[in-house]
Every structure is written in C-alpha cells, then in structure tokens.
Design a protein around this motif. Structure first.
Motif, PDB file in Angstrom:
ATOM      1  N   GLY A 248       0.767  -1.234   0.000  1.00  0.00           N
ATOM      2  CA  GLY A 248       0.000   0.000   0.000  1.00  0.00           C
ATOM      3  C   GLY A 248       0.797   1.282   0.000  1.00  0.00           C
ATOM      4  O   GLY A 248       0.224   2.367   0.102  1.00  0.00           O
ATOM      5  N   THR A 317      -9.557  -5.127   7.103  1.00  0.00           N
ATOM      6  CA  THR A 317      -8.310  -5.678   6.577  1.00  0.00           C
ATOM      7  C   THR A 317      -7.693  -6.565   7.643  1.00  0.00           C
ATOM      8  O   THR A 317      -7.591  -6.181   8.811  1.00  0.00           O
ATOM      9  N   HIS A 324       2.907  -3.175   8.407  1.00  0.00           N
ATOM     10  CA  HIS A 324       2.097  -2.205   7.686  1.00  0.00           C
ATOM     11  C   HIS A 324       0.709  -2.046   8.287  1.00  0.00           C
ATOM     12  O   HIS A 324       0.089  -0.985   8.142  1.00  0.00           O
ATOM     13  N   GLN A 325       0.210  -3.053   8.968  1.00  0.00           N
ATOM     14  CA  GLN A 325      -1.056  -2.881   9.674  1.00  0.00           C
ATOM     15  C   GLN A 325      -0.892  -1.907  10.846  1.00  0.00           C
ATOM     16  O   GLN A 325      -1.818  -1.181  11.193  1.00  0.00           O
ATOM     17  N   ASN A 328      -1.219   1.316   9.113  1.00  0.00           N
ATOM     18  CA  ASN A 328      -2.574   1.524   8.605  1.00  0.00           C
ATOM     19  C   ASN A 328      -3.594   1.766   9.709  1.00  0.00           C
ATOM     20  O   ASN A 328      -4.696   2.265   9.440  1.00  0.00           O
ATOM     21  N   TYR A 331      -5.596   4.877   9.945  1.00  0.00           N
ATOM     22  CA  TYR A 331      -6.696   5.144   9.007  1.00  0.00           C
ATOM     23  C   TYR A 331      -7.905   4.254   9.269  1.00  0.00           C
ATOM     24  O   TYR A 331      -8.815   4.176   8.440  1.00  0.00           O
ATOM     25  N   PHE A 353     -11.756  -0.913   7.724  1.00  0.00           N
ATOM     26  CA  PHE A 353     -11.474   0.105   6.706  1.00  0.00           C
ATOM     27  C   PHE A 353     -12.708   0.321   5.841  1.00  0.00           C
ATOM     28  O   PHE A 353     -13.494  -0.599   5.614  1.00  0.00           O
TER      29      PHE A 353
END
Length: 579
Positions: A248, A317, A324-325, A328, A331, A353
């Motif tokens: 991403g 997700t 990366h989570q 993330n 958001y 998400f």
C-alpha cells in the motif's frame, strides 16, 4: 446415480481435442456418475436423473485461490467488529435458516453458502501460521459443502531465518519447508512481507527487498530466492505465494519488480498485486503502475498474480503483515484495531477500513485492479480475488465479472468515481471485454492448474463432478450471481439459489493437502533433530506438536484429507530456471 445434463453449452478451456489442449465451447450432453464426470454411454441408456439445461452455459465449479476464510485473524476480526453486525444479528429473519450477518465478515457456514450460491466449490485460505494450523483447519471444517485448503506461512519464522543467515545448504532448507508443509496439512507456501514481520519486532518500521535485517543481516531478496527454489525443488505445484514488501505504499512498484527479480526465474505468484502496483506521479504523488507490472510479466513468464480488487464500502483488513497494519491503524474506520505477535512465527493485524468512491486514492485503487485484469492478455496468469475481506467481500465476484465482460458497464462505473482518479487511469481507453472462455480460464482451469488440482477445473471425463450450470443472460453480473444448478461431487446442492439437501451433501467436502512423501524423502534424522532443537529455543512448545496426523484431521477437526498439489511432471532440466 447416473445423471445427465442435457442441452447446455459446455465451456471448458482445458479440453484436449485431437491430442492438443485447446478451449472448447460446444453444445452437448454432460454425464456424471459416482461423483465423477464420465464419457457419454455408448449404448442408449436412460439416466436416473435428467437435467434440462437448454439455454444454459455449463462450467466446472469455481476455484478461489486466495480468500481468508479460516484461522485466528478471522476470529479476532469478528470479535473486534461486533458493532458492524446487523442489530438483528440474534434474530432469525423470516424464511432464513441462520441469523443475519455482516456481508463482509460472514460466519464459516454462511461463507460456504455464499460461495456455493455463486457456483464456487473450492476455496483456499492463504495464511496458515504453523502454530495456529489446527485452529485454521477447525474453522475451515465448518465451511461445509466446499473443498478447502491452506498455505503454510513461512519466511518470518526464527528457524528458517536462522538457517538462511547461516548459509545452510539448500537441501536443509528444502527439508524444513517440506516438513512444515506436511505437518500443517497445507497445499502451498506463503510468505508475507519477507523478513519484515520479524524485523518489525526489532523496531524496524520500513523494510525493502534489499534492506538487511537489523539482527540477522539477511535481506527479503534472499528469503524470496531461497523459498522459491525450495518450493520448486520439493515438487509443490503452486509457486511461492508472495505478499510483497511495502504493502500500500506509494512507489512500491519498485519493490514488486525487485521481488520478481529476486525469484531468479523460479515460478512465483504475487498476491493481491493491486496493493503493490503504485507509482508516485501526479499532484497526489500516487499513481497507477499497472503498465509496469504488466510489462514485467511479459518478460518473466514465471510470474502469475491475483489482483485483490477493492470494492467500495465498509470492510476489514486482516493480515500477517503487522508492520504495515501498524501504520494503517491510523486510518482505521471505525477507529480501533488489533495487533498481535504470534509466537516467533509471524504477526497479525486487524484494521477495519472503508473504501470511499469519491476519495482519490480509493478510486484509483479500484481502477488499478481493473487495469491489471484487462491489460494482462493471458487470463491464465491473472486470478480473480478481492483478497477477501481486505479489498472487499468475495460476494462481489459477479459484479467484477460484469465489469470485465461489459465495457459500457465499466464506463458507467468509471463516471461515478473521483473525477481526477478517472482521468489519471487508463481504464477508459481499454476496449477489451472478457469472453466466457476467459472467465472460465481465470476462475476454473488456471487456478486448478497452478494449484496442482488435476481432478477439477475441467469438464473432462474422470474429473470430480463439481459442475455449475448458468442461465445464459445478456447481463454477465446477473448470470454469475445465481446459477441455475450447482453440483458438488455429482450431487445437486443448489438450484436457483435454493439449498438442496445441504446436510447430506456437506459430508462430501475435503481438505486439500500436499502429500510430499510421494515426491521424495526430503528429511533425514539429523536434520529433524536440528529443527527440533532450534524450535525449542525459539518457540513455547515442541516442534512435533505442530504435526497434525490424518486421524486428528478427521476425528477431531472434522476434515477429510485429499492428497494433491504436486507438480504433475518434473521437467527434465531447469532451462530458464536459475540454479
């Protein structure tokens, strides 16, 4: 019971005609008996069951090679998002057999029902952490009515990374990989953010293909190269299933191309490629890099992908990519998340998400996925996925097929997204429309071939009688949304969206697992003793506790094993494959 489907148009891209494999589209009767497709009887005979399929199209049952349907991450997501379930979740709607459920996070039994409603009969869970394999298989055992299987998650576990860092012989690596696949009763090997999840535990917050590990010194490129070779040499049909670095992140196309190069010519499958196909052009410094990936695939025939197409709306997700989570989580919508360190094997991140149609980045992500589908000429190298539930629910497949097969429908959808994203995409200039043969290739024949499932994905005699009959319609979306008939192992299990003897038919489903003992003896006693010693130093229980035997699979977890997933032919040499 002898059954005959009469009068339909059969679409089978894998049929052999005069000794040559070529696509066939023909109108003829299809016969089945004893759970298998059979040749038409030579002597006139009345079938026990006769299905009138005039005006219909018949294909093999659908195969989803990447859908998150089992394991701890799914359970965590359901616990986190109970507020996203319908408020009447404890009520039973009139005429329904189960309570109402979230459309993007259904229960195991509802997952099976919704797949069968679309004509899918085989689904693969792509992230089975070895220490959690029992849980994953137990949950998949509740996905009654469809065959399931899992990919063993390696590439961030201490033992493998230590072996690579110590420059152990490839034969030792092969032995470890083979043992783990057999112990966990999996069909393939998956790596997520190679080495990155492990590096995250050393406070590393970004990790590219050539970045040395902060503790071990090895790079993701080395991990990819070693695992691609191991998977190939032990004889698994499915290539190493890779979740690339920098999920991403704008500009991550460079990492994706570096991942392809790291495979050194060995077969490699890039999963949810849409999330790894971003450039940095334009005023938002976010652009489509689909043409670059498509061009790289034209130069590297060893590469296949699935797309991970997003769908607008609420989803969640779930990923082993805790690095990366963690990023993330900022958001998340709603604003909550879960991050877990799983033993010393991997991680887990659950982040809800919402993809918005009028948000530039989300709109361009949607367009990038469709670009990949339409720019890759060969439908046997690109596979239909939403990375359920990460990009959206798998129930969106009929709509996605409609977009691929109907340019006018695509243009209407393109006009509804963020105008700047539509202008930045090349989607409007693509005239290609998928044919029914293309669809059958992408969702049936090619998944069966790449997974080593020789008994399905085709209508050839001797194949398992997983068969779907669609009423031919002008709207591809409507056509694939509700099949006329769905047969599982020769038994009618759906008719016009209605259950047909589900309880009786559910006992037919199986767990697909690689039986590597048929391919050779990869492990000797000294190697196994070394693996046990290493695991004891890094894990909280003995290595042998990972092994799930046949009796436990059937009597405790409720799964019947079917050995499969090996390459049908070992090539005489590795021409085109680096050593």
């Amino acid at each position: 019971m002898l059954t005959c489907i009469r009068g339909s148009r059969l679409i089978d891209p894998s049929r052999s005609v005069d000794g040559v494999v070529r696509s066939t589209t023909e109108q003829r009767d299809l016969w089945m008996q004893g759970g298998l497709i059979i040749d038409a009887p030579q002597d006139p005979i009345a079938p026990d069951v006769e299905i009138n399929a005039t005006g219909c199209v018949t294909m093999a049952g659908g195969i989803d090679l990447h859908t998150h349907i089992g394991g701890g991450k799914i359970s965590l997501a359901r616990l986190l998002l109970r507020d996203q379930m319908p408020p009447w979740r404890n009520a039973q709607p009139a005429g329904a057999t189960e309570p109402a459920q979230s459309h993007f996070l259904p229960s195991a039994s509802t997952t099976a029902s919704r797949y069968l409603d679309m004509g899918y009969t085989t689904c693969l869970e792509p992230a089975v952490i070895p220490c959690n394999a029992r849980s994953a298989h137990a949950e998949m055992a509740d996905v009654r009515g469809i065959d399931t299987g899992g990919y063993c998650l390696l590439g961030n576990d201490d033992v493998l990374l230590q072996l690579i860092a110590e420059k152990s012989p490839q034969e030792t690596i092969n032995a470890y990989v083979a043992w783990m696949v057999m112990a966990t009763r999996c069909i393939a090997v998956k790596v997520v953010n190679p080495g990155g999840i492990h590096a995250f535990k050393f406070n590393q917050r970004s990790f590219d293909v050539d970045t040395p590990h902060p503790h071990l010194g090895i790079t993701p490129g080395q991990i990819i190269r070693t695992l691609c070779r191991a998977v190939y040499e032990i004889g698994l049909a499915h290539p190493l299933h890779v979740h690339c670095s920098n999920l991403g992140v704008p500009g991550n196309i460079s990492s994706t191309l570096a991942t392809i190069a790291a495979a050194d010519g060995y077969p490699i499958h890039l999963t949810h490629a849409q999330f790894h196909c971003y450039g940095t052009d334009g005023p938002y410094h976010f652009s489509s890099a689909a043409p670059q990936l498509v061009e790289a695939m034209s130069r590297h025939p060893n590469v296949t992908i699935d797309v991970g197409q997003i769908q607008f709306g609420q989803t969640v997700t779930i990923s082993a990519d805790s690095m990366h989570q963690h990023e993330n989580a900022a958001y998340a919508k709603p604003r909550k998340s879960i991050l877990v360190d799983v033993e010393c094997e991997a991680g887990c991140g659950v982040v809800p998400f919402r993809y918005r149609r009028r948000e530039f980045v989300h709109s361009l992500q949607w367009a990038i996925g469709l670009e990949l589908f339409l720019m890759i000429d060969d439908p046997s190298r690109v596979f239909l996925t939403t990375d359920h539930p990460n990009g959206g629910p798998f129930t969106a497949y009929p709509h996605l097929l409609g977009l691929l097969a109907d340019r006018s429908l695509r243009e209407t959808a393109l006009a509804e997204i963020h105008s700047e994203a539509a202008g930045a995409s090349s989607l409007a200039g693509i005239s290609r429309e998928y044919s029914l043969t293309d669809i059958a290739t992408m969702t049936r024949t090619a998944p069966a071939r790449i997974l080593g499932l020789a008994d399905r994905g085709t209508l050839a005699a001797g194949s398992v009688a997983d068969i779907v009959v669609y009423r031919q319609q002008e709207s591809i979306e409507k056509m694939f949304a509700t099949p006329r008939f769905v047969f599982k192992c020769g038994r009618l299990i759906r008719q016009d969206g209605n259950d047909m003897h589900t309880d009786e038919n559910a006992v037919m489903d199986r767990t697909l697992a690689a039986d590597l003992t048929a391919a050779g003896d990869f492990i000797d006693r000294p190697q196994l003793a070394d693996f046990r010693s290493r695991y004891a130093k890094n894990g909280t229980f003995a290595l042998d506790r990972l092994w799930i035997d046949d009796g436990e699979m059937e009597e405790v977890l409720g799964s019947r094993l079917l050995g499969t997933g090996l390459r049908q032919e070992m090539p005489p040499d590795q021409s085109g494959v680096a050593s």
